[in-house]
Scaffold this active site. Structure first.
Site, PDB file in Angstrom:
ATOM      1  N   GLU A  23       0.822  -1.210   0.000  1.00 21.44           N
ATOM      2  CA  GLU A  23       0.000   0.000   0.000  1.00 21.44           C
ATOM      3  C   GLU A  23       0.854   1.258   0.000  1.00 21.44           C
ATOM      4  OE1 GLU A  23      -2.665   2.479  -0.509  1.00 21.44           O
ATOM      5  OE2 GLU A  23      -3.379   0.442  -0.267  1.00 21.44           O
TER       6      GLU A  23
ATOM      7  N   ASP B 156       0.879   4.186  -2.876  1.00 20.58           N
ATOM      8  CA  ASP B 156       0.501   5.573  -2.600  1.00 20.58           C
ATOM      9  C   ASP B 156       1.535   6.546  -3.164  1.00 20.58           C
ATOM     10  OD1 ASP B 156      -1.733   4.674  -1.338  1.00 20.58           O
ATOM     11  OD2 ASP B 156      -0.970   4.940   0.689  1.00 20.58           O
TER      12      ASP B 156
ATOM     13  N   SER C 143      -7.498   1.853  -3.133  1.00 17.46           N
ATOM     14  CA  SER C 143      -6.175   2.243  -2.644  1.00 17.46           C
ATOM     15  C   SER C 143      -5.356   2.895  -3.749  1.00 17.46           C
ATOM     16  CB  SER C 143      -5.404   1.008  -2.143  1.00 17.46           C
ATOM     17  OG  SER C 143      -5.753   0.692  -0.826  1.00 17.46           O
TER      18      SER C 143
END
Length: 601
Positions: free
Chosen positions: A300, A304, A527
């Protein structure tokens, strides 16, 4: 319609852990009680000498005025260049003054703690108290009992499903945690990582596109060059990069890997490769810093950074890695932080004099696992961030209206219910859904399948729903009311027609080009759509978006009308013309958004 899920009485009974409310001692009464969520089991009493960090949320004195300025003032200042205070926001000190508890509240709570031999530590706004205490002392203070609860995945925490306060303090304390909060932040990435060239998704189709889009967009691996063409950000030079910043949050031991960021930028943004080594990373509450990873970690965090840097490498990027919610270790009697990470992070952020203009968070959890009193106070902390001129983006979830086989209420009745997520259900943040394909974009949906790599890939759908805690905020009341009316009774009883509905906007969220552990692959989820949106918005920061989006900004979005929020064994809420609880108001048409916000390209 996908076949409806059937729940047996035995399954419902096993899914709930309902504890009887103990009798309060003289002068005390029940302040808060919350059923233990599915997946948790009570094991034994918590060790009396185990030390926990307790956070006490005091009643804020003038939150109503802060909310008024957030809804009516901030949005107007951002969107109307003719307004005399255009672009101005509340300062950190002005926000603190609005939420500072009354003298009566502060004195009564301080007196109570002092009488129990406790010296409290206050944040600068004086609306939160932090103390480190052994379990035995907390139990006496709150007239409760802490037990060890074990999750089905093996994690253990010490919690008290019901807790009590002296009667005269009920109106002065909103929440105390950790007590009855069991929610577990989870990243909204539907696939951890898929090597390029290995996966063949049998559901994936290549749709015809215009020559411009077709030259740079491929549904099997969507790149920054596709995003900038699709959303028309190509060639735009962000303003005030010496002042504006964009950030992303990391939890659960995650942190971005700089070497993977370098590989990503070398391929897609070679002129900005140095950004991967220079962006600052703030470590909060013993969160992880830069360092090696074991396989399977930090997907994750990597996503990002890469999603933001791919679309906007010029605006300075900041990473926050926050600790919290660790497994309980009975032998450990030193102070540990078992608070949920959102509160730890946002309270730290509000102590800073200067904060980023856009912040992306790709974590959430089932709203029903969060005590309502706690959710409201965390949400109010987010409102303070918004009042200071920051856009807070949260992913809407990857399970449509709820994960298959888990759509059961946590109220002790075990009825079939859609499962909204928190924090995306908070009205003071902007929730981001996901799309796929290009002309037109449709709801991001991929049924479960076994790929050519022999690995099973689960069902993934852009999430959306209606809160059971927060009411419809005024800025979206018209849109939500119309949508519910047009459903004509479908799914009645499965959701709260009067709840805050989400998401608000959407962006691409299927098969992002991505590097992990030195390899190129793809990754999917809200996400992905959330940091992508953060990168786009940070090109031209707009402050708290929602009132402006629903009143004017929607004209700068591409409406999405195909697909639905598949989940809970049903098709879920459909995408329609205008707002819907799966893609919100639509995806960015950046030049139109900039023009509507009063700036020239």
């Amino acid at each position: 319609m996908v076949g409806a899920t059937v729940f047996s009485a035995a399954l419902v009974a096993a899914a709930q852990v309902v504890l009887a409310t103990p009798v309060a001692r003289s002068g005390y009464s029940l302040k808060d009680s919350h059923n233990v969520p599915r997946g948790w089991a009570k094991v034994k009493r918590a060790p009396a000498d185990h030390v926990m960090q307790i956070q006490i949320g005091l009643k804020q004195s003038n939150f109503a005025e802060l909310e008024r300025q957030l809804y009516q003032g901030t949005s107007m200042l951002v969107s109307d260049p003719e307004h005399p205070k255009y672009g101005q926001h509340l300062s950190a000190d002005e926000v603190k003054e609005l939420v500072k508890p009354t003298k009566e509240t502060t004195e009564l709570v301080h007196e109570w703690l002092s009488e129990n031999g406790i010296m409290p530590s206050y944040n600068s706004a004086k609306d939160w108290i932090t103390v480190n205490l052994p379990v035995s002392k907390i139990e006496s203070l709150l007239d409760t009992e802490y037990h060890i609860f074990e999750h089905k995945d093996g994690a253990k925490v010490a919690r008290a499903p019901s807790w009590f306060l002296p009667n005269h303090l009920h109106d002065h304390i909103d929440t105390i945690q950790p007590t009855n909060s069991f929610f577990r932040a989870r990243a909204q990435a539907s696939d951890a990582f898929v090597d390029v060239g290995i996966l063949t998704d049998p559901n994936l189709k290549h749709y015809p596109t215009s020559s411009g889009i077709g030259a740079v967009c491929n549904t099997s691996s969507v790149t920054p060059q596709c995003f900038e063409t699709l959303y028309k950000t190509k060639g735009y030079k962000p303003r005030s990069t010496d002042k504006n910043k964009v950030a992303f949050t990391n939890y659960l031991g995650e942190h971005p890997i700089r070497s993977d960021g370098e590989l990503f930028l070398e391929k897609f943004r070679p002129e900005y490769v140095s950004v991967a080594q220079t962006f600052p990373q703030y470590v909060i509450a013993d969160g992880p810093g830069d360092g090696p990873i074991t396989d399977g970690e930090s997907h994750e965090a990597n996503l990002d950074f890469q999603a933001i840097a791919g679309i906007n490498p010029r605006t300075p990027i900041i990473s926050y890695s926050t600790g919290g919610s660790p497994p309980f270790t009975p032998s450990n009697s030193t102070p540990t932080n078992t608070n949920e990470p959102y509160l730890v992070w946002v309270n730290w952020l509000l102590e800073q004099k200067s904060i980023p203009q856009v912040i992306s968070t790709s974590y959430s959890d089932d709203e029903q696992t969060v005590p309502a009193s706690y959710a409201r106070r965390v949400c109010q902390q987010f409102a303070q961030v918004g009042a200071r001129g920051t856009t807070l983006l949260f992913s809407s979830g990857d399970a449509g209206v709820g994960p298959y086989g888990e759509c059961v209420s946590n109220d002790g009745l075990g009825t079939d219910k859609f499962l909204p997520d928190f924090p995306p259900s908070c009205p003071y943040i902007t929730s981001v859904g996901a799309t796929k394909n290009f002309e037109p974009e449709v709801v991001a949906y991929r049924p479960a399948f076994v790929g050519s790599d022999g690995v099973a890939h689960g069902n993934y759908t852009s999430g959306g729903g209606f809160s059971n805690i927060f009411e419809i905020p005024p800025y979206q009341k018209k849109e939500v009311t119309n949508y519910v009316k047009n459903l004509k009774g479908e799914y009645d009883g499965w959701y709260n027609k009067k709840g805050r509905a989400y998401p608000d906007i959407a962006a691409q969220g299927l098969y992002f080009a991505y590097f992990y552990n030195g390899k190129e692959g793809t990754i999917s989820g809200t996400s992905a759509s959330t940091p992508l949106t953060a990168g786009i918005i940070s090109l031209k920061p707009l402050g708290f978006l929602n009132p402006w989006l629903y009143s004017e900004g929607y004209k700068g979005l591409n409406d999405v009308t195909e697909g639905s929020a598949v989940g809970c064994g049903v098709d879920g809420f459909p995408a329609v013309k205008g707002w819907d609880p799966v893609t919100g108001l639509g995806t960015p048409d950046f030049p139109k958004l900039v023009k509507l916000a009063g700036a020239k390209l």
